[in-house]
Enzyme design. Structure first.
Site, PDB file in Angstrom:
ATOM      1  N   ARG A 129       1.172  -1.357  -0.304  1.00 23.95           N
ATOM      2  CA  ARG A 129      -0.587  -0.203   0.146  1.00 23.95           C
ATOM      3  C   ARG A 129       1.065   0.625  -0.115  1.00 23.95           C
ATOM      4  O   ARG A 129       1.708   1.526   0.798  1.00 23.95           O
ATOM      5  CB  ARG A 129      -0.957   0.215   1.016  1.00 23.95           C
ATOM      6  CG  ARG A 129      -1.408   1.580   1.306  1.00 23.95           C
ATOM      7  CD  ARG A 129      -2.761   1.283   2.864  1.00 23.95           C
ATOM      8  NE  ARG A 129      -3.651   1.186   1.706  1.00 23.95           N
ATOM      9  CZ  ARG A 129      -4.651   1.172   3.334  1.00 23.95           C
ATOM     10  NH1 ARG A 129      -4.680   2.222   3.918  1.00 23.95           N
ATOM     11  NH2 ARG A 129      -6.180   0.316   2.395  1.00 23.95           N
TER      12      ARG A 129
ATOM     13  N   HIS B 158      -7.466   1.366  -6.078  1.00 25.55           N
ATOM     14  CA  HIS B 158      -7.798   0.115  -4.934  1.00 25.55           C
ATOM     15  C   HIS B 158      -8.083  -0.770  -5.552  1.00 25.55           C
ATOM     16  O   HIS B 158      -9.788  -1.447  -4.777  1.00 25.55           O
ATOM     17  CB  HIS B 158      -8.873   0.523  -4.031  1.00 25.55           C
ATOM     18  CG  HIS B 158      -8.121   0.322  -2.346  1.00 25.55           C
ATOM     19  ND1 HIS B 158      -8.218  -0.677  -2.495  1.00 25.55           N
ATOM     20  CD2 HIS B 158      -8.684   0.990  -1.646  1.00 25.55           C
ATOM     21  CE1 HIS B 158      -8.378  -0.765  -0.945  1.00 25.55           C
ATOM     22  NE2 HIS B 158      -8.409   0.299  -0.476  1.00 25.55           N
TER      23      HIS B 158
ATOM     24  N   ASP C 152     -16.739   8.087  -0.943  1.00 28.79           N
ATOM     25  CA  ASP C 152     -14.961   8.549  -0.669  1.00 28.79           C
ATOM     26  C   ASP C 152     -14.723   9.634  -0.007  1.00 28.79           C
ATOM     27  O   ASP C 152     -15.779  10.501  -0.057  1.00 28.79           O
ATOM     28  CB  ASP C 152     -14.442   7.946  -1.400  1.00 28.79           C
ATOM     29  CG  ASP C 152     -13.544   7.337  -0.846  1.00 28.79           C
ATOM     30  OD1 ASP C 152     -12.800   7.139   0.401  1.00 28.79           O
ATOM     31  OD2 ASP C 152     -12.614   7.403  -1.932  1.00 28.79           O
TER      32      ASP C 152
ATOM     33  N   GLN D 291     -10.669  -3.391  -2.518  1.00 24.23           N
ATOM     34  CA  GLN D 291     -11.950  -2.875  -2.560  1.00 24.23           C
ATOM     35  C   GLN D 291     -12.590  -3.145  -3.096  1.00 24.23           C
ATOM     36  O   GLN D 291     -13.790  -3.844  -2.656  1.00 24.23           O
ATOM     37  CB  GLN D 291     -11.678  -1.652  -1.746  1.00 24.23           C
ATOM     38  CG  GLN D 291     -12.629  -0.513  -1.536  1.00 24.23           C
ATOM     39  CD  GLN D 291     -12.927  -0.701  -0.546  1.00 24.23           C
ATOM     40  OE1 GLN D 291     -12.122  -0.221   1.000  1.00 24.23           O
ATOM     41  NE2 GLN D 291     -13.784  -1.058   0.261  1.00 24.23           N
TER      42      GLN D 291
ATOM     43  N   CYS E 225     -16.041   3.023   1.002  1.00 26.80           N
ATOM     44  CA  CYS E 225     -14.958   1.900   1.777  1.00 26.80           C
ATOM     45  C   CYS E 225     -14.305   1.883   2.852  1.00 26.80           C
ATOM     46  O   CYS E 225     -14.170   1.503   3.258  1.00 26.80           O
ATOM     47  CB  CYS E 225     -13.755   2.401   0.346  1.00 26.80           C
ATOM     48  SG  CYS E 225     -13.300   4.469   0.287  1.00 26.80           S
TER      49      CYS E 225
ATOM     50  N   ARG F  26     -14.050  -7.243   2.992  1.00 24.84           N
ATOM     51  CA  ARG F  26     -12.736  -6.876   2.821  1.00 24.84           C
ATOM     52  C   ARG F  26     -11.884  -8.254   2.826  1.00 24.84           C
ATOM     53  O   ARG F  26     -11.344  -9.000   2.389  1.00 24.84           O
ATOM     54  CB  ARG F  26     -12.467  -5.468   3.473  1.00 24.84           C
ATOM     55  CG  ARG F  26     -13.018  -4.057   3.050  1.00 24.84           C
ATOM     56  CD  ARG F  26     -12.686  -4.125   1.141  1.00 24.84           C
ATOM     57  NE  ARG F  26     -10.942  -4.341   1.305  1.00 24.84           N
ATOM     58  CZ  ARG F  26     -10.354  -3.093   1.722  1.00 24.84           C
ATOM     59  NH1 ARG F  26     -10.653  -1.988   2.185  1.00 24.84           N
ATOM     60  NH2 ARG F  26      -8.898  -3.106   1.061  1.00 24.84           N
TER      61      ARG F  26
HETATM   62  N1  NVA Z   1      -9.615   7.468  -1.286  1.00 25.96           N
HETATM   63  C1  NVA Z   1      -8.830   7.314  -0.191  1.00 25.96           C
HETATM   64  C2  NVA Z   1      -9.645   5.836   0.110  1.00 25.96           C
HETATM   65  C3  NVA Z   1      -8.928   5.118   1.577  1.00 25.96           C
HETATM   66  C4  NVA Z   1      -9.182   3.632   1.763  1.00 25.96           C
HETATM   67  C5  NVA Z   1      -8.025   7.090  -0.190  1.00 25.96           C
HETATM   68  O1  NVA Z   1      -6.827   6.845  -1.045  1.00 25.96           O
HETATM   69  O2  NVA Z   1      -7.489   7.709   1.180  1.00 25.96           O
HETATM   70  N1   CP Z   2     -11.153   1.163   2.706  1.00 23.48           N
HETATM   71  C1   CP Z   2      -9.569   1.166   3.724  1.00 23.48           C
HETATM   72  O1   CP Z   2      -9.323   0.266   2.213  1.00 23.48           O
HETATM   73  O2   CP Z   2      -9.847   0.728   4.509  1.00 23.48           O
HETATM   74  P1   CP Z   2      -8.019   1.580   5.384  1.00 23.48           P
HETATM   75  O3   CP Z   2      -7.721   2.273   5.042  1.00 23.48           O
HETATM   76  O4   CP Z   2      -8.309   0.886   7.449  1.00 23.48           O
HETATM   77  O5   CP Z   2      -8.012   0.060   4.989  1.00 23.48           O
END
Ligand code: NVA
Ligand code: CP
Length: 330
Positions: free
Chosen positions: A109, A136, A232, A139, A273, A318
């Site tokens: 990540r 993602h 989101d 997700q 998400c 998830r």
């Molecule tokens: N768009 C958000 C998704 C988090 C799961 C981010 O990148 O922070």
């Molecule tokens: N939805 C998601 O990816 O959550 P986290 O950032 O907690 O992993």
């Protein structure tokens, strides 16, 4: 369920997978979910280990990978945003070769998609994208499984995405809907639409699968009759705090409210998400309240807590879907 051979494949973005392969991953996840509910052990990969690299923070993705790996009998090593040499003292290419010599799979990540692509290029074991700025994909499997559990099928389901659709979640939802023959509406101003290139790629896929992709600046017209209303956070991880003022001003018309859900119809579900700013019980939520006077951001607390909200089912999924990805690709 028809077995499919995805062993050795990376899981970097849904664009790399056929609708049949995606369906196979969903079926595998559903099967694992049932087994978990029945208390059946699934330690198929005892003796194997996976490395989990997180250059950004996480609750769901990290816990899903850890629990899923343990359920499969595997050991895990969590590398936190500051706890390894990655990037600072050691290149991605060198890291990939070191980790691949010890582990059976690597989750990443972080920031650019090019980083996870590069990791995969130099790794001889599968690499899984746990979120980049652009995509993602894990997700998406959880979201598709949740939608299928709720409506019984995916084809023709109308998903309306409200807000910033040019980041990981919006981009990936467009790909997921295109692949699975769904109707994807972006409800936002053009500035927040996915890139022209990605839209073109998805339109091509849609022509094959029967999917529909459209755009609507009007929150009421865009969500009318939608089966899924999805949003989101307005500012994603890695973005500077300086963009908050502009995002609030431009995206407030696309907040998911009870009126929006009623306009979508009683069949509609709310998805997110997570994490979400729907109340003042977070540090950032409180800071935004102080600075801009908002009690809730992308979704109201009323919608988040309503019977139409399936966000916690989505979060649980998830884990089952990530388990399916690791099982299928190792
Ligand atoms: N768009 C958000 C998704 C988090 C799961 C981010 O990148 O922070
Ligand atoms: N939805 C998601 O990816 O959550 P986290 O950032 O907690 O992993």
């Amino acid at each position: 369920m028809k077995e499919m051979n995805l062993h050795g494949r990376d899981f970097l973005k849904l664009l790399d997978f056929t609708p049949e392969e995606i369906m196979y991953l969903l079926d595998t996840a559903a099967d694992f979910k049932k087994k978990k509910q029945n208390g059946e052990l699934t330690e198929i990969y005892r003796g194997k280990n996976v490395a989990l690299i997180f250059e950004k923070t996480s609750t769901r993705t990290r816990c899903s990978f850890e629990v899923a790996a343990h359920d499969l009998g595997m050991g895990t090593t969590y590398l936190d945003p500051s706890g390894s040499q990655i990037g600072k003292k050691e290149s991605i290419a060198d890291t990939a070769r070191v980790l691949a010599s010890m582990y059976d799979g690597i989750e990443y990540r972080g920031f650019g998609q090019d980083i996870v692509d590069n990791l995969a290029k130099y790794s001889k074991v599968p690499v899984w994208n746990g979120l980049t700025n652009e995509f993602h994909p894990t997700q998406m499997l959880a979201d598709l499984l949740t939608i299928r559990e709720h409506f019984g099928h995916l084809k023709g389901i109308h998903l309306c995405y409200m807000g910033d659709a040019r980041y990981n979640t919006g981009n990936s939802l467009m790909v997921a809907c295109a692949k699975m023959g769904m109707h994807f509406t972006v409800c936002s101003i053009p500035k927040y639409y996915p890139s022209r290139e990605l839209i073109a790629v998805c339109q091509e896929i849609a022509a094959e699968t029967g999917a529909v992709i459209d755009f609507n600046e009007d929150a009421v017209a865009g969500t009318k009759g939608a089966d899924v209303v999805y949003t989101d956070i307005w500012v994603s991880m890695g973005e500077p705090d300086s963009v908050w003022a502009e995002r609030i001003e431009e995206l407030e018309p696309y907040r998911v409210t009870m009126q929006i859900m009623q306009n979508a119809g009683s069949q509609s579900v709310f998805m997110h998400c997570l994490p979400s700013f729907h109340d003042l019980n977070t540090t950032i939520g409180k800071q935004i309240k102080e600075k801009y006077g908002l009690n809730e951001m992308e979704v109201t607390d009323e919608v988040f807590e309503s019977a139409q909200s399936v966000v916690f089912q989505e979060a649980e999924n998830r884990m089952h879907t990530i388990k399916a990805v690791m099982y299928a690709t190792i």
